[in-house]
Design a protein around this motif. Structure first.
Motif, PDB file in Angstrom:
ATOM      1  N   SER A   1      11.287   5.332   9.244  1.00  6.83           N
ATOM      2  CA  SER A   1      12.340   4.644   8.497  1.00  6.83           C
ATOM      3  C   SER A   1      13.198   5.577   7.654  1.00  6.83           C
ATOM      4  CB  SER A   1      11.738   3.556   7.609  1.00  6.83           C
ATOM      5  OG  SER A   1      11.009   4.122   6.538  1.00  6.83           O
ATOM      6  N   VAL A   2      12.752   6.815   7.446  1.00  3.04           N
ATOM      7  CA  VAL A   2      13.530   7.743   6.621  1.00  3.04           C
ATOM      8  C   VAL A   2      14.142   8.869   7.434  1.00  3.04           C
ATOM      9  CG1 VAL A   2      12.024   7.201   4.669  1.00  3.04           C
ATOM     10  CG2 VAL A   2      11.663   9.329   5.968  1.00  3.04           C
ATOM     11  N   LYS A   3      13.826   8.934   8.713  1.00  2.19           N
ATOM     12  CA  LYS A   3      14.375   9.992   9.559  1.00  2.19           C
ATOM     13  C   LYS A   3      15.901   9.952   9.548  1.00  2.19           C
ATOM     14  CE  LYS A   3      10.616  10.563  12.884  1.00  2.19           C
ATOM     15  NZ  LYS A   3      10.173  10.322  14.284  1.00  2.19           N
ATOM     16  N   GLY A   4      16.502  11.118   9.385  1.00  6.32           N
ATOM     17  CA  GLY A   4      17.950  11.204   9.350  1.00  6.32           C
ATOM     18  C   GLY A   4      18.557  10.934   7.982  1.00  6.32           C
ATOM     19  N   ARG A   5      17.743  10.418   7.054  1.00 10.20           N
ATOM     20  CA  ARG A   5      18.233  10.129   5.700  1.00 10.20           C
ATOM     21  C   ARG A   5      17.572  11.014   4.650  1.00 10.20           C
ATOM     22  NH1 ARG A   5      17.322   5.376   3.362  1.00 10.20           N
ATOM     23  NH2 ARG A   5      15.361   4.950   4.462  1.00 10.20           N
ATOM     24  N   PHE A   6      16.298  11.308   4.832  1.00 13.62           N
ATOM     25  CA  PHE A   6      15.549  12.106   3.871  1.00 13.62           C
ATOM     26  C   PHE A   6      15.286  13.487   4.445  1.00 13.62           C
ATOM     27  CE2 PHE A   6      13.124   8.473   1.485  1.00 13.62           C
ATOM     28  CZ  PHE A   6      14.326   7.813   1.285  1.00 13.62           C
ATOM     29  N   THR A   7      15.240  14.480   3.551  1.00 17.70           N
ATOM     30  CA  THR A   7      14.915  15.844   3.957  1.00 17.70           C
ATOM     31  C   THR A   7      13.912  16.432   2.979  1.00 17.70           C
ATOM     32  OG1 THR A   7      17.127  16.168   4.892  1.00 17.70           O
ATOM     33  CG2 THR A   7      15.812  18.137   4.474  1.00 17.70           C
TER      34      THR A   7
ATOM     35  N   GLU B   1       0.832  -1.188   0.000  1.00 14.23           N
ATOM     36  CA  GLU B   1       0.000   0.000   0.000  1.00 14.23           C
ATOM     37  C   GLU B   1       0.877   1.251   0.000  1.00 14.23           C
ATOM     38  OE1 GLU B   1      -3.946  -1.727   2.340  1.00 14.23           O
ATOM     39  OE2 GLU B   1      -2.789  -0.080   3.199  1.00 14.23           O
ATOM     40  N   ARG B   2       0.289   2.324  -0.472  1.00 13.37           N
ATOM     41  CA  ARG B   2       0.994   3.604  -0.447  1.00 13.37           C
ATOM     42  C   ARG B   2       1.218   4.015   1.005  1.00 13.37           C
ATOM     43  NH1 ARG B   2      -2.100   7.874  -3.725  1.00 13.37           N
ATOM     44  NH2 ARG B   2      -3.434   7.845  -1.877  1.00 13.37           N
ATOM     45  N   GLU B   3       2.407   4.560   1.296  1.00 12.03           N
ATOM     46  CA  GLU B   3       2.720   4.965   2.653  1.00 12.03           C
ATOM     47  C   GLU B   3       3.259   6.390   2.693  1.00 12.03           C
ATOM     48  OE1 GLU B   3       5.786   2.598   4.432  1.00 12.03           O
ATOM     49  OE2 GLU B   3       7.287   3.110   2.917  1.00 12.03           O
ATOM     50  N   PHE B   4       3.052   7.019   3.828  1.00 12.14           N
ATOM     51  CA  PHE B   4       3.545   8.371   4.054  1.00 12.14           C
ATOM     52  C   PHE B   4       5.055   8.363   4.206  1.00 12.14           C
ATOM     53  CE2 PHE B   4       3.860  12.530   5.810  1.00 12.14           C
ATOM     54  CZ  PHE B   4       4.738  12.437   6.873  1.00 12.14           C
ATOM     55  N   VAL B   5       5.711   9.384   3.682  1.00 13.72           N
ATOM     56  CA  VAL B   5       7.163   9.517   3.804  1.00 13.72           C
ATOM     57  C   VAL B   5       7.540  10.787   4.570  1.00 13.72           C
ATOM     58  CG1 VAL B   5       9.339   9.798   2.555  1.00 13.72           C
ATOM     59  CG2 VAL B   5       7.596   8.222   1.688  1.00 13.72           C
ATOM     60  N   ALA B   6       7.034  11.933   4.110  1.00 12.08           N
ATOM     61  CA  ALA B   6       7.451  13.202   4.715  1.00 12.08           C
ATOM     62  C   ALA B   6       6.381  14.259   4.464  1.00 12.08           C
ATOM     63  CB  ALA B   6       8.786  13.662   4.157  1.00 12.08           C
ATOM     64  N   HIS B   7       6.377  15.263   5.332  1.00 12.12           N
ATOM     65  CA  HIS B   7       5.386  16.342   5.268  1.00 12.12           C
ATOM     66  C   HIS B   7       6.061  17.661   5.610  1.00 12.12           C
ATOM     67  CE1 HIS B   7       2.514  18.929   7.589  1.00 12.12           C
ATOM     68  NE2 HIS B   7       1.736  18.701   6.552  1.00 12.12           N
ATOM     69  N   ILE B   8       5.586  18.737   4.981  1.00 12.72           N
ATOM     70  CA  ILE B   8       6.078  20.070   5.296  1.00 12.72           C
ATOM     71  C   ILE B   8       4.909  21.036   5.259  1.00 12.72           C
ATOM     72  CG2 ILE B   8       6.707  20.577   2.887  1.00 12.72           C
ATOM     73  CD1 ILE B   8       9.164  22.097   4.023  1.00 12.72           C
TER      74      ILE B   8
ATOM     75  N   GLN C   1      15.138  15.339  -0.626  1.00 17.46           N
ATOM     76  CA  GLN C   1      16.526  14.893  -0.710  1.00 17.46           C
ATOM     77  C   GLN C   1      16.632  13.555  -0.008  1.00 17.46           C
ATOM     78  OE1 GLN C   1      19.300  16.345  -2.243  1.00 17.46           O
ATOM     79  NE2 GLN C   1      20.281  14.396  -1.720  1.00 17.46           N
ATOM     80  N   MET C   2      17.093  12.545  -0.736  1.00 19.55           N
ATOM     81  CA  MET C   2      17.179  11.195  -0.196  1.00 19.55           C
ATOM     82  C   MET C   2      18.634  10.755  -0.189  1.00 19.55           C
ATOM     83  SD  MET C   2      13.858   9.463  -2.033  1.00 19.55           S
ATOM     84  CE  MET C   2      14.611   9.460  -3.654  1.00 19.55           C
ATOM     85  N   ASN C   3      19.166  10.536   0.989  1.00 20.59           N
ATOM     86  CA  ASN C   3      20.546  10.091   1.160  1.00 20.59           C
ATOM     87  C   ASN C   3      20.581   8.689   1.769  1.00 20.59           C
ATOM     88  OD1 ASN C   3      21.411  12.654   0.273  1.00 20.59           O
ATOM     89  ND2 ASN C   3      21.402  13.443   2.373  1.00 20.59           N
ATOM     90  N   SER C   4      21.724   8.055   1.662  1.00 21.14           N
ATOM     91  CA  SER C   4      21.919   6.720   2.241  1.00 21.14           C
ATOM     92  C   SER C   4      20.781   5.782   1.843  1.00 21.14           C
ATOM     93  CB  SER C   4      22.010   6.812   3.770  1.00 21.14           C
ATOM     94  OG  SER C   4      23.055   7.666   4.170  1.00 21.14           O
ATOM     95  N   LEU C   5      20.482   5.761   0.573  1.00 20.51           N
ATOM     96  CA  LEU C   5      19.341   4.981   0.098  1.00 20.51           C
ATOM     97  C   LEU C   5      19.546   3.487   0.325  1.00 20.51           C
ATOM     98  CD1 LEU C   5      18.558   7.074  -3.058  1.00 20.51           C
ATOM     99  CD2 LEU C   5      16.892   6.480  -1.291  1.00 20.51           C
ATOM    100  N   LYS C   6      18.455   2.830   0.643  1.00 23.64           N
ATOM    101  CA  LYS C   6      18.451   1.401   0.913  1.00 23.64           C
ATOM    102  C   LYS C   6      17.577   0.697  -0.121  1.00 23.64           C
ATOM    103  CE  LYS C   6      18.688   2.303   5.903  1.00 23.64           C
ATOM    104  NZ  LYS C   6      18.036   2.063   7.220  1.00 23.64           N
TER     105      LYS C   6
END
Length: 124
Positions: free
Chosen positions: A63-69, A44-51, A82-87
């Motif tokens: 799961s994306v805290k500290g890696r995505f901005t 299912e679609r999941e939330f990633v980030a909000h501003i 911005q997605m860093n340290s991608l898994k």
């Protein structure tokens, strides 16, 4: 009504980085809270980030805290992820969305407008 177009997806090796962009047209982006979501195959679609619309508050899925901005440039009518340290598990179609309701809580109300998505594939 606002139209949203994502870009910046692609194929990247694990540990690498990508920056997604979401360009808005039709209405000024400063009228909306913005979010990024993703949907992996078979999930299912999941939330990633909000501003928030001012950019003063952000919120991330654990799961994306500290890696995505997430950020925004209202003058350019664009939101970024911005997605860093991608898994490997970050592989998904990423969607941006706009919400009319204003709140620092990303779950406070539905997102009203959605882009078509951009594919992010992380390889080993």
């Amino acid at each position: 009504q606002v139209q949203l177009v994502e870009s910046g997806g692609g194929l990247v090796q694990a540990g690498g980085s990508l920056r997604l962009s979401c360009a808005a047209s039709g209405r000024t982006l400063s009228s909306y809270d913005m979010g990024w979501f993703r949907q992996a195959p078979g999930k299912e679609r999941e939330f990633v980030a909000h501003i928030t619309r001012s950019g003063g508050s952000t919120y991330y899925e654990d799961s994306v805290k500290g890696r995505f901005t997430i950020s925004r440039d209202n003058a350019k009518n664009t939101v970024y992820l911005q997605m860093n340290s991608l898994k490997l598990e970050d592989t998904a179609v990423y969607y941006c969305a706009a919400r009319v309701y204003s709140s620092s809580n990303p779950y406070a109300g539905p997102f009203n407008y959605w882009g078509q998505g951009t594919q992010v594939t992380v390889s080993s």
